[in-house]
Design a protein around this motif. Sequence first.
Motif, PDB file in Angstrom:
ATOM      1  N   THR A 106     -27.091  83.698 -11.948  1.00 52.63           N
ATOM      2  CA  THR A 106     -28.271  82.964 -11.913  1.00 52.63           C
ATOM      3  C   THR A 106     -29.411  84.081 -11.725  1.00 52.63           C
ATOM      4  OG1 THR A 106     -28.038  82.893  -9.551  1.00 52.63           O
ATOM      5  CG2 THR A 106     -27.418  80.911 -10.710  1.00 52.63           C
ATOM      6  N   GLY A 107     -30.516  83.567 -12.109  1.00 54.13           N
ATOM      7  CA  GLY A 107     -31.639  84.621 -12.037  1.00 54.13           C
ATOM      8  C   GLY A 107     -32.241  84.727 -10.782  1.00 54.13           C
ATOM      9  N   LEU A 108     -33.385  85.509 -10.379  1.00 57.11           N
ATOM     10  CA  LEU A 108     -33.867  85.911  -9.279  1.00 57.11           C
ATOM     11  C   LEU A 108     -34.579  84.826  -8.441  1.00 57.11           C
ATOM     12  CD1 LEU A 108     -35.203  88.164  -7.513  1.00 57.11           C
ATOM     13  CD2 LEU A 108     -37.381  88.035  -8.992  1.00 57.11           C
ATOM     14  N   VAL A 109     -34.143  84.626  -7.395  1.00 59.45           N
ATOM     15  CA  VAL A 109     -34.699  83.864  -6.293  1.00 59.45           C
ATOM     16  C   VAL A 109     -36.272  84.213  -6.040  1.00 59.45           C
ATOM     17  CG1 VAL A 109     -34.912  82.725  -3.914  1.00 59.45           C
ATOM     18  CG2 VAL A 109     -32.849  83.078  -5.267  1.00 59.45           C
ATOM     19  N   LEU A 110     -37.244  83.681  -6.643  1.00 64.27           N
ATOM     20  CA  LEU A 110     -38.491  84.200  -6.824  1.00 64.27           C
ATOM     21  C   LEU A 110     -39.045  84.601  -5.439  1.00 64.27           C
ATOM     22  CD1 LEU A 110     -40.085  82.119  -9.499  1.00 64.27           C
ATOM     23  CD2 LEU A 110     -39.115  84.385  -9.642  1.00 64.27           C
ATOM     24  N   SER A 111     -39.094  83.783  -4.362  1.00 61.35           N
ATOM     25  CA  SER A 111     -39.665  83.932  -3.294  1.00 61.35           C
ATOM     26  C   SER A 111     -39.020  85.221  -2.412  1.00 61.35           C
ATOM     27  CB  SER A 111     -39.452  82.831  -1.959  1.00 61.35           C
ATOM     28  OG  SER A 111     -37.807  82.512  -2.000  1.00 61.35           O
ATOM     29  N   ARG A 112     -37.877  85.708  -2.770  1.00 59.20           N
ATOM     30  CA  ARG A 112     -37.410  87.193  -2.196  1.00 59.20           C
ATOM     31  C   ARG A 112     -38.287  88.210  -2.650  1.00 59.20           C
ATOM     32  NH1 ARG A 112     -31.128  85.902  -3.164  1.00 59.20           N
ATOM     33  NH2 ARG A 112     -30.628  84.412  -1.592  1.00 59.20           N
TER      34      ARG A 112
ATOM     35  N   GLY B 258     -38.033  91.527 -21.440  1.00 65.97           N
ATOM     36  CA  GLY B 258     -38.808  92.316 -20.327  1.00 65.97           C
ATOM     37  C   GLY B 258     -39.520  91.245 -19.241  1.00 65.97           C
ATOM     38  N   MET B 259     -38.948  89.856 -19.413  1.00 67.68           N
ATOM     39  CA  MET B 259     -39.517  88.661 -18.728  1.00 67.68           C
ATOM     40  C   MET B 259     -38.637  88.499 -17.402  1.00 67.68           C
ATOM     41  SD  MET B 259     -40.783  86.378 -21.686  1.00 67.68           S
ATOM     42  CE  MET B 259     -41.995  85.419 -21.103  1.00 67.68           C
ATOM     43  N   VAL B 260     -39.250  87.999 -16.293  1.00 65.91           N
ATOM     44  CA  VAL B 260     -38.369  87.733 -15.216  1.00 65.91           C
ATOM     45  C   VAL B 260     -37.739  86.395 -15.383  1.00 65.91           C
ATOM     46  CG1 VAL B 260     -38.810  87.235 -12.693  1.00 65.91           C
ATOM     47  CG2 VAL B 260     -40.030  88.855 -13.399  1.00 65.91           C
ATOM     48  N   ILE B 261     -36.386  86.332 -15.047  1.00 64.86           N
ATOM     49  CA  ILE B 261     -35.546  85.216 -15.140  1.00 64.86           C
ATOM     50  C   ILE B 261     -35.211  84.685 -13.814  1.00 64.86           C
ATOM     51  CG2 ILE B 261     -33.287  84.154 -15.816  1.00 64.86           C
ATOM     52  CD1 ILE B 261     -33.106  86.673 -17.693  1.00 64.86           C
ATOM     53  N   SER B 262     -35.978  83.421 -13.662  1.00 60.55           N
ATOM     54  CA  SER B 262     -35.822  82.650 -12.011  1.00 60.55           C
ATOM     55  C   SER B 262     -34.476  82.207 -12.100  1.00 60.55           C
ATOM     56  CB  SER B 262     -37.034  81.792 -12.082  1.00 60.55           C
ATOM     57  OG  SER B 262     -36.610  80.535 -12.512  1.00 60.55           O
ATOM     58  N   SER B 263     -34.320  81.692 -10.845  1.00 64.57           N
ATOM     59  CA  SER B 263     -33.157  80.824 -10.351  1.00 64.57           C
ATOM     60  C   SER B 263     -32.779  79.755 -10.744  1.00 64.57           C
ATOM     61  CB  SER B 263     -32.891  80.994  -8.956  1.00 64.57           C
ATOM     62  OG  SER B 263     -34.260  80.401  -8.375  1.00 64.57           O
ATOM     63  N   ASN B 264     -33.840  79.245 -11.728  1.00 66.92           N
ATOM     64  CA  ASN B 264     -33.503  77.950 -12.305  1.00 66.92           C
ATOM     65  C   ASN B 264     -32.865  78.150 -13.656  1.00 66.92           C
ATOM     66  OD1 ASN B 264     -35.638  76.682 -10.747  1.00 66.92           O
ATOM     67  ND2 ASN B 264     -37.108  77.331 -11.703  1.00 66.92           N
TER      68      ASN B 264
ATOM     69  N   ALA C 174     -23.438  77.569 -12.281  1.00 67.25           N
ATOM     70  CA  ALA C 174     -23.391  78.738 -12.720  1.00 67.25           C
ATOM     71  C   ALA C 174     -21.641  78.967 -13.304  1.00 67.25           C
ATOM     72  CB  ALA C 174     -23.916  79.773 -12.344  1.00 67.25           C
ATOM     73  N   LYS C 175     -20.970  78.470 -12.301  1.00 64.50           N
ATOM     74  CA  LYS C 175     -19.419  78.601 -12.142  1.00 64.50           C
ATOM     75  C   LYS C 175     -18.847  77.977 -13.493  1.00 64.50           C
ATOM     76  CE  LYS C 175     -15.295  78.003  -9.772  1.00 64.50           C
ATOM     77  NZ  LYS C 175     -14.567  77.992  -8.306  1.00 64.50           N
ATOM     78  N   PHE C 176     -19.385  76.671 -13.654  1.00 71.44           N
ATOM     79  CA  PHE C 176     -18.985  76.017 -14.932  1.00 71.44           C
ATOM     80  C   PHE C 176     -19.029  76.835 -16.167  1.00 71.44           C
ATOM     81  CE2 PHE C 176     -20.268  73.478 -18.664  1.00 71.44           C
ATOM     82  CZ  PHE C 176     -19.131  72.827 -18.704  1.00 71.44           C
ATOM     83  N   LEU C 177     -20.368  77.420 -16.271  1.00 71.08           N
ATOM     84  CA  LEU C 177     -20.325  78.228 -17.607  1.00 71.08           C
ATOM     85  C   LEU C 177     -19.654  79.380 -17.442  1.00 71.08           C
ATOM     86  CD1 LEU C 177     -24.334  77.782 -17.788  1.00 71.08           C
ATOM     87  CD2 LEU C 177     -22.846  77.043 -19.401  1.00 71.08           C
ATOM     88  N   MET C 178     -19.239  79.984 -16.250  1.00 79.16           N
ATOM     89  CA  MET C 178     -18.423  81.090 -16.207  1.00 79.16           C
ATOM     90  C   MET C 178     -17.048  80.673 -16.640  1.00 79.16           C
ATOM     91  SD  MET C 178     -19.574  82.638 -12.514  1.00 79.16           S
ATOM     92  CE  MET C 178     -18.560  83.986 -12.410  1.00 79.16           C
ATOM     93  N   GLU C 179     -16.515  79.380 -16.449  1.00 83.68           N
ATOM     94  CA  GLU C 179     -15.251  79.029 -16.716  1.00 83.68           C
ATOM     95  C   GLU C 179     -15.115  78.253 -18.023  1.00 83.68           C
ATOM     96  OE1 GLU C 179     -14.018  77.038 -13.102  1.00 83.68           O
ATOM     97  OE2 GLU C 179     -13.604  79.024 -11.993  1.00 83.68           O
ATOM     98  N   PHE C 180     -16.232  78.445 -18.672  1.00 82.90           N
ATOM     99  CA  PHE C 180     -16.242  77.750 -19.960  1.00 82.90           C
ATOM    100  C   PHE C 180     -15.180  78.202 -20.723  1.00 82.90           C
ATOM    101  CE2 PHE C 180     -18.057  77.342 -24.349  1.00 82.90           C
ATOM    102  CZ  PHE C 180     -17.729  76.129 -24.550  1.00 82.90           C
ATOM    103  N   GLU C 181     -14.322  77.535 -21.473  1.00 86.40           N
ATOM    104  CA  GLU C 181     -13.239  78.010 -22.505  1.00 86.40           C
ATOM    105  C   GLU C 181     -13.697  77.826 -23.801  1.00 86.40           C
ATOM    106  OE1 GLU C 181      -9.982  79.186 -22.223  1.00 86.40           O
ATOM    107  OE2 GLU C 181      -9.792  78.953 -20.000  1.00 86.40           O
ATOM    108  N   LEU C 182     -13.629  79.019 -24.408  1.00 88.91           N
ATOM    109  CA  LEU C 182     -14.247  78.825 -25.862  1.00 88.91           C
ATOM    110  C   LEU C 182     -12.882  79.828 -26.613  1.00 88.91           C
ATOM    111  CD1 LEU C 182     -16.863  81.790 -26.564  1.00 88.91           C
ATOM    112  CD2 LEU C 182     -16.287  81.317 -24.367  1.00 88.91           C
ATOM    113  N   THR C 183     -12.710  79.403 -27.833  1.00 88.01           N
ATOM    114  CA  THR C 183     -12.045  80.112 -28.997  1.00 88.01           C
ATOM    115  C   THR C 183     -12.699  81.000 -29.501  1.00 88.01           C
ATOM    116  OG1 THR C 183     -10.983  77.862 -29.116  1.00 88.01           O
ATOM    117  CG2 THR C 183     -10.585  79.426 -30.632  1.00 88.01           C
ATOM    118  N   LEU C 184     -12.465  81.986 -29.614  1.00 83.71           N
ATOM    119  CA  LEU C 184     -13.067  83.222 -30.248  1.00 83.71           C
ATOM    120  C   LEU C 184     -12.717  83.319 -31.888  1.00 83.71           C
ATOM    121  CD1 LEU C 184     -12.914  86.530 -28.282  1.00 83.71           C
ATOM    122  CD2 LEU C 184     -14.855  85.190 -28.887  1.00 83.71           C
TER     123      LEU C 184
END
Length: 194
Positions: free
Chosen positions: A11-17, A86-92, A135-145
């Motif tokens: 996930t991206g940056l928690v902006l408030s931090r 070069g853009m900030v990616i937020s936790s959204n 994010a865990k769902f995307l991490m564990e996403f099964e794909l055929t190469l």
Amino acid sequence: MKLQDLASVRTGLVLSRKQSKELTDYRYPLINLRCIQQEGNIDLNKVDIYEARESLKKEYLSRQGDIVVRLTAPYTAVLIDDTTSGMVISSNFVVIRIEDKQLLPEYLFWLLNTQKMKHKIYENTTSNMLGAVKAKFLMEFELTLLPAEIQQKIGQINLLAKKERQLLKELSAEKEKLYSSLLDQAYKRAKKGK
């Protein structure tokens, strides 16, 4: 093969931090939910400015070839290019950085935006009102190469189709302006002729 075996998914940056309450020398364009278009583009006119307290680590900034995915509906994925790096990616968002050359970013970008994939994401969202995907769902996403040549063809065809749709949309908007102007002129001439 799982996506986490081929790419880092986080996930991206928690902006408030890191956010400053006042103007600083550490100003960054910020990818927000409003600037992500359903077609998989970033509308640069809707990008915010993020004031950071300090210089941000590169891991929080978009890089060419990254894929940024909304964690809430409509779960749109965008492919970062030279105009959006070069853009900030937020936790959204989740940022996917491919680490294995067997997987091409253009192919993964297409795959994540398919109806079949979006349906899988909807099925795996949390039950809160926002319907967020983890994010865990995307991490564990099964794909055929697929072979690299096929991935490249699919990716390039998708990018060309996306570009064509964007050009057609712009052409349609310009034609609407032209028709409106022609009709206004015809009306004004007709009024003067009375």
